[in-house]
Scaffold this motif. Structure first.
Motif, mmCIF file in Angstrom:
data_model
loop_
_atom_site.group_PDB
_atom_site.id
_atom_site.type_symbol
_atom_site.label_atom_id
_atom_site.label_comp_id
_atom_site.label_asym_id
_atom_site.label_seq_id
_atom_site.Cartn_x
_atom_site.Cartn_y
_atom_site.Cartn_z
ATOM 1 N N GLU A 112 -57.863 23.575 -29.530
ATOM 2 C CA GLU A 112 -59.060 24.340 -28.257
ATOM 3 C C GLU A 112 -59.564 23.060 -27.537
ATOM 4 O OE1 GLU A 112 -57.868 27.110 -27.675
ATOM 5 O OE2 GLU A 112 -56.422 27.705 -29.516
ATOM 6 N N GLY A 113 -58.724 22.031 -27.100
ATOM 7 C CA GLY A 113 -59.445 21.231 -26.437
ATOM 8 C C GLY A 113 -59.401 19.706 -27.027
ATOM 9 N N LEU A 114 -59.237 19.681 -28.438
ATOM 10 C CA LEU A 114 -59.309 18.152 -29.252
ATOM 11 C C LEU A 114 -58.358 17.482 -29.971
ATOM 12 C CD1 LEU A 114 -62.473 18.151 -31.598
ATOM 13 C CD2 LEU A 114 -62.013 17.153 -29.236
ATOM 14 N N ASP A 115 -56.930 18.438 -29.198
ATOM 15 C CA ASP A 115 -55.576 17.911 -29.179
ATOM 16 C C ASP A 115 -55.877 16.626 -28.860
ATOM 17 O OD1 ASP A 115 -55.264 20.896 -29.082
ATOM 18 O OD2 ASP A 115 -53.206 20.432 -30.521
ATOM 19 N N GLU A 116 -55.767 15.323 -27.821
ATOM 20 C CA GLU A 116 -55.258 14.248 -26.856
ATOM 21 C C GLU A 116 -56.411 13.586 -28.247
ATOM 22 O OE1 GLU A 116 -54.432 15.479 -22.671
ATOM 23 O OE2 GLU A 116 -55.923 16.808 -23.529
ATOM 24 N N VAL A 117 -57.806 13.298 -27.966
ATOM 25 C CA VAL A 117 -58.754 13.410 -28.890
ATOM 26 C C VAL A 117 -58.125 12.725 -30.415
ATOM 27 C CG1 VAL A 117 -61.229 12.778 -29.834
ATOM 28 C CG2 VAL A 117 -60.710 13.842 -27.815
ATOM 29 N N ILE A 118 -58.278 13.667 -31.572
ATOM 30 C CA ILE A 118 -57.880 12.943 -32.382
ATOM 31 C C ILE A 118 -55.997 12.682 -32.307
ATOM 32 C CG2 ILE A 118 -56.516 14.545 -34.419
ATOM 33 C CD1 ILE A 118 -58.369 17.158 -34.080
ATOM 34 N N PHE A 119 -55.307 12.691 -31.190
ATOM 35 C CA PHE A 119 -54.082 12.025 -31.181
ATOM 36 C C PHE A 119 -54.020 10.479 -30.988
ATOM 37 C CE2 PHE A 119 -50.642 10.548 -29.083
ATOM 38 C CZ PHE A 119 -48.811 11.076 -29.039
ATOM 39 N N THR A 120 -55.192 10.258 -30.913
ATOM 40 C CA THR A 120 -55.383 8.735 -30.417
ATOM 41 C C THR A 120 -56.273 7.845 -31.358
ATOM 42 O OG1 THR A 120 -57.770 8.946 -28.694
ATOM 43 C CG2 THR A 120 -55.974 8.593 -27.843
ATOM 44 N N HIS A 121 -57.066 8.671 -32.697
ATOM 45 C CA HIS A 121 -57.338 8.364 -33.459
ATOM 46 C C HIS A 121 -56.787 8.379 -35.350
ATOM 47 C CE1 HIS A 121 -61.336 9.393 -31.769
ATOM 48 N NE2 HIS A 121 -61.435 8.775 -32.040
ATOM 49 N N LEU A 122 -55.641 8.753 -34.701
ATOM 50 C CA LEU A 122 -54.741 8.931 -36.222
ATOM 51 C C LEU A 122 -53.971 6.961 -35.767
ATOM 52 C CD1 LEU A 122 -53.247 11.834 -35.772
ATOM 53 C CD2 LEU A 122 -54.586 11.543 -37.221
ATOM 54 N N GLU A 123 -53.307 6.780 -37.399
ATOM 55 C CA GLU A 123 -53.670 4.905 -36.279
ATOM 56 C C GLU A 123 -51.880 4.743 -36.462
ATOM 57 O OE1 GLU A 123 -55.336 3.867 -40.717
ATOM 58 O OE2 GLU A 123 -56.944 4.936 -40.379
ATOM 59 N N THR A 124 -51.363 3.934 -36.428
ATOM 60 C CA THR A 124 -50.106 3.121 -36.113
ATOM 61 C C THR A 124 -49.340 3.697 -37.094
ATOM 62 O OG1 THR A 124 -50.854 1.963 -34.812
ATOM 63 C CG2 THR A 124 -48.593 1.429 -35.898
ATOM 64 N N ASN A 125 -49.444 3.695 -38.548
ATOM 65 C CA ASN A 125 -48.970 3.924 -39.357
ATOM 66 C C ASN A 125 -48.142 5.752 -39.681
ATOM 67 O OD1 ASN A 125 -48.118 1.326 -40.874
ATOM 68 N ND2 ASN A 125 -50.391 1.373 -42.112
ATOM 69 N N PHE A 126 -48.993 6.514 -38.981
ATOM 70 C CA PHE A 126 -48.996 7.644 -39.126
ATOM 71 C C PHE A 126 -48.116 7.575 -38.332
ATOM 72 C CE2 PHE A 126 -50.185 11.333 -36.905
ATOM 73 C CZ PHE A 126 -49.213 12.440 -38.401
ATOM 74 N N TRP A 127 -47.907 6.940 -37.100
ATOM 75 C CA TRP A 127 -46.944 7.405 -36.139
ATOM 76 C C TRP A 127 -45.611 7.272 -36.715
ATOM 77 C CZ3 TRP A 127 -48.489 11.609 -33.741
ATOM 78 C CH2 TRP A 127 -49.811 11.637 -33.574
ATOM 79 N N LYS A 128 -45.685 5.650 -37.542
ATOM 80 C CA LYS A 128 -44.272 5.729 -37.565
ATOM 81 C C LYS A 128 -43.222 6.556 -38.624
ATOM 82 C CE LYS A 128 -46.056 0.351 -38.732
ATOM 83 N NZ LYS A 128 -46.130 0.113 -39.378
ATOM 84 N N LYS A 129 -44.376 7.477 -39.385
ATOM 85 C CA LYS A 129 -43.325 8.384 -39.974
ATOM 86 C C LYS A 129 -42.965 10.434 -38.948
ATOM 87 C CE LYS A 129 -43.161 7.180 -44.141
ATOM 88 N NZ LYS A 129 -43.492 7.765 -46.118
#
Length: 167
Positions: free
Chosen positions: A86-103
């Motif tokens: 509800e409005g924070l999806d993009e903020v949280i997206f930018t706070h997740l680290e590179t190792n997370f996005w690799k998977k």
């Protein structure tokens, strides 16, 4: 979450994780839509024109180096990330680290077109360029360029779209 669990219960290769995530670690008052229990937000603009109450909840900023995130990442070869905050999806997206996005094979975010969002689009673009190859809009039923996504996200008409970031 219960609906997703019911829909996916027959799949043996699916694990669901239900977390309340935000951009900070603290106990706060959140706005709760009293007629739709799934509509809870830190940004009151996400649930305007509804009958609202407040509720104290503990929220946390994701830290993938700590449990439970570290074991989820370690124990899975690929993951799908679904966010509906509800409005924070993009903020949280930018706070997740590179190792997370690799998977992550696919990330689905509910993009809310509401005032007062504070999105780091440069960081989002870096994550997109380094970990994904396509952006897809469910409302448009078409692929988007990153600039089109930013234009959509910056709107303030209080509509939303589920956006997929795809490897």
């Amino acid at each position: 979450f219960e609906l997703a669990a019911a829909n996916l219960k027959n799949f043996t290769n699916v694990s669901l994780f239900n977390f309340g995530l935000a951009d900070v670690n603290k106990t706060i008052d959140v706005s709760v839509n009293l007629t739709n229990s799934g509509n809870i937000s830190l940004n009151k603009n996400a649930i305007l024109n509804t009958i609202c109450g407040t509720e104290k909840v503990e929220i946390r900023r994701p830290d993938i180096s700590k449990e439970p995130f570290s074991s989820i990442i370690r124990n899975h070869n690929s993951l799908v990330y679904k966010s509906d905050t509800e409005g924070l999806d993009e903020v949280i997206f930018t706070h997740l680290e590179t190792n997370f996005w690799k998977k992550i094979e696919c990330a689905m975010l509910e993009i809310s077109r509401i005032p007062d969002k504070k999105i780091d689009y440069d960081n989002m673009n870096e994550i997109y360029k380094n970990h994904f190859s396509k952006i897809y809009s469910l409302n448009r039923n078409s692929f988007l360029e990153f600039s089109e996504y930013v234009t959509y996200s910056n709107g303030t008409d209080r509509t939303f779209d589920d956006i997929l970031f795809i490897k």
